[in-house]
Write an enzyme that holds these catalytic residues in place. Structure first.
Site, PDB file in Angstrom:
ATOM      1  N   GLU A  52       0.832  -1.202   0.000  1.00 52.39           N
ATOM      2  CA  GLU A  52       0.000   0.000   0.000  1.00 52.39           C
ATOM      3  C   GLU A  52       0.869   1.256   0.000  1.00 52.39           C
ATOM      4  O   GLU A  52       0.566   2.244  -0.681  1.00 52.39           O
ATOM      5  CB  GLU A  52      -0.913   0.026   1.231  1.00 52.39           C
ATOM      6  N   CYS A  75      -2.405  -3.249   7.401  1.00 49.57           N
ATOM      7  CA  CYS A  75      -2.038  -3.426   8.806  1.00 49.57           C
ATOM      8  C   CYS A  75      -2.375  -2.175   9.615  1.00 49.57           C
ATOM      9  O   CYS A  75      -2.366  -1.059   9.103  1.00 49.57           O
ATOM     10  CB  CYS A  75      -0.566  -3.786   8.946  1.00 49.57           C
ATOM     11  N   CYS A  84      -0.077   0.807   7.969  1.00 56.68           N
ATOM     12  CA  CYS A  84      -0.447   1.270   6.632  1.00 56.68           C
ATOM     13  C   CYS A  84      -1.741   2.085   6.654  1.00 56.68           C
ATOM     14  O   CYS A  84      -1.932   2.983   5.826  1.00 56.68           O
ATOM     15  CB  CYS A  84      -0.608   0.077   5.687  1.00 56.68           C
ATOM     16  N   ALA A 153      10.812 -37.121  -7.234  1.00 47.69           N
ATOM     17  CA  ALA A 153      10.854 -37.619  -8.606  1.00 47.69           C
ATOM     18  C   ALA A 153      10.807 -39.135  -8.528  1.00 47.69           C
ATOM     19  O   ALA A 153      11.510 -39.742  -7.713  1.00 47.69           O
ATOM     20  CB  ALA A 153      12.125 -37.151  -9.304  1.00 47.69           C
ATOM     21  N   ASP A 196      22.692 -39.813  -1.252  1.00 46.99           N
ATOM     22  CA  ASP A 196      22.748 -38.904  -2.398  1.00 46.99           C
ATOM     23  C   ASP A 196      23.794 -37.805  -2.257  1.00 46.99           C
ATOM     24  O   ASP A 196      24.219 -37.227  -3.251  1.00 46.99           O
ATOM     25  CB  ASP A 196      21.384 -38.232  -2.607  1.00 46.99           C
ATOM     26  N   LEU A 200      21.619 -29.258  -1.712  1.00 46.51           N
ATOM     27  CA  LEU A 200      20.415 -28.606  -1.202  1.00 46.51           C
ATOM     28  C   LEU A 200      20.425 -27.093  -1.421  1.00 46.51           C
ATOM     29  O   LEU A 200      19.854 -26.341  -0.636  1.00 46.51           O
ATOM     30  CB  LEU A 200      20.219 -28.913   0.292  1.00 46.51           C
ATOM     31  N   GLY A 293      13.311 -39.133   1.677  1.00 45.64           N
ATOM     32  CA  GLY A 293      13.123 -40.500   1.207  1.00 45.64           C
ATOM     33  C   GLY A 293      11.846 -41.087   1.794  1.00 45.64           C
ATOM     34  O   GLY A 293      11.048 -40.387   2.432  1.00 45.64           O
ATOM     35  N   PRO A 294      11.647 -42.393   1.602  1.00 46.81           N
ATOM     36  CA  PRO A 294      10.381 -43.014   2.013  1.00 46.81           C
ATOM     37  C   PRO A 294      10.092 -42.909   3.508  1.00 46.81           C
ATOM     38  O   PRO A 294       8.940 -42.708   3.888  1.00 46.81           O
ATOM     39  CB  PRO A 294      10.547 -44.471   1.581  1.00 46.81           C
TER      40      PRO A 294
END
Length: 358
Positions: A52, A75, A84, A153, A196, A200, A293-294
């Site tokens: 704003e 706000c 604001c 994936a 892996d 990251l 992972g799982p």
């Protein structure tokens, strides 16, 4: 102004702050006079001027007797910036259209009330598009815990890779790294680090936001000291561990630059809910991209902590002798994915939707 066009303009403006304003909401604002836009703005960075303010600055004197359109209730309290509503009242705006009420208890309805008391006409749409825009902020501010996107994936027969090689194609990789650029944290379990060795960080796209916090759930403190997360540039490394981890190893990880965050135990495992609340409270994490992972995927689902799912299906068939299932044991948890969407990304198909638990 047509409301559909209005919503789209406000959302496009708000999204310019994606990845840069969290844990604040993304907000867009327009000042309209005699059917023409005379000022526009968006919340560009955390701690910076609100949408704003930027729109009214651009409008200048033209704001008097104009209409203000804003995606979120203005706000009415002092935070990183002044309220604001004070500037809106002073500017001479005659009407305000609000996309949704602010869920923040410090604001909720107070901004709208102050505008009305100042004889400014206010219309509140409460449109679902604006709730969807800031769903991470809403969960963060109301539940004090981050929004979690569970991403993987996988092959067409539901197997995920357990080796340090890419399964998905280039377009999928670029999209995932764009998400990393937009989320507050990217998280994996220590088993993913061991198998892996991921960095990251954001690599396949040009970063536009702040680097995500690189978060590892590591109950026993097994993260190797030579892991890529310590040697490649990116956001701060956070290792969430427990009292079961060796104190000397924790100190060695600290020397490598990691922030060690202690979590409580629940049934011998990391208490994920308390860990997420700690991330929200201490590091202002409002959103997490979960690339686990799982076992970690199943744990988040069992605890009903994953909010959204994104599976990149690749044109491969592996069978049970290769890779891992995408989700481990769920026990008695039942979940369903709603608002299911699919799109083609090169050779891959992305399937996504919101998770609801029963």
């Amino acid at each position: 102004m047509n409301e559909v066009v209005l919503r789209r303009k406000l959302i496009r403006l708000a999204l310019k702050g994606q990845g840069k304003v969290s844990p604040n909401p993304m907000v867009g604002a327009l000042v309209v006079k005699n059917g023409s836009v005379v000022g526009q703005g968006f919340h560009a960075c955390f701690g910076g001027p609100h949408a704003e303010v930027m729109a009214l600055r651009e409008a200048g004197d033209k704001a008097r007797n104009a209409a203000l359109y804003v995606s979120l209730e203005p706000c009415s309290h002092f935070g990183k910036t002044p309220p604001c509503v004070d500037l809106i009242i002073e500017s001479g705006i005659k009407s305000v259209w609000v996309g949704m009420t602010d869920p923040n208890p410090l604001v909720r309805g107070a901004g709208i009330s102050r505008l009305k008391r100042s004889n400014i006409a206010v219309e509140v749409a409460e449109h679902p598009d604006f709730y969807s825009l800031n769903r991470a902020f809403i969960k963060y501010i109301t539940q004090k815990t981050p929004w979690v996107l569970l991403k993987n994936a996988l092959t067409l027969d539901g197997r995920i890779n357990n080796q340090p090689e890419y399964l998905s194609g280039e377009k999928s990789l670029k999209l995932v790294h764009r998400w990393r650029d937009q989320y507050d944290a990217v998280a994996v379990g220590v088993n993913t680090v061991l198998s892996d060795n991921p960095a990251l960080n954001v690599r396949f796209v040009k970063p536009r936001g702040r680097p995500p916090l690189r978060t590892i759930f590591d109950r026993l403190g097994l993260t190797p000291l030579d892991s890529r997360v310590f040697d490649e540039p990116g956001g701060q490394v956070i290792i969430i561990t427990t009292s079961l981890a060796d104190e000397e190893k924790k100190e060695e990880l600290r020397k490598r630059g990691a922030l060690i965050m202690s979590a409580s135990l629940k049934n011998g495992k990391i208490d994920l809910q308390s860990a997420l609340k700690k991330l929200a409270a201490e590091k202002q994490v409002a959103s997490i991209l979960l690339e686990g992972g799982p076992n970690l995927n199943a744990a988040f689902l069992r605890e009903r902590l994953a909010d959204e799912l994104a599976f990149f299906y690749t044109p491969n068939l592996w069978g049970t002798e290769k890779g891992n299932p995408v989700v481990g044991v769920l026990e008695d948890v039942r979940a369903r994915v709603f608002n299911l969407k699919s799109r083609q990304l090169g050779p891959d198909i992305l399937v996504s939707g919101e998770i609801r638990y029963r």
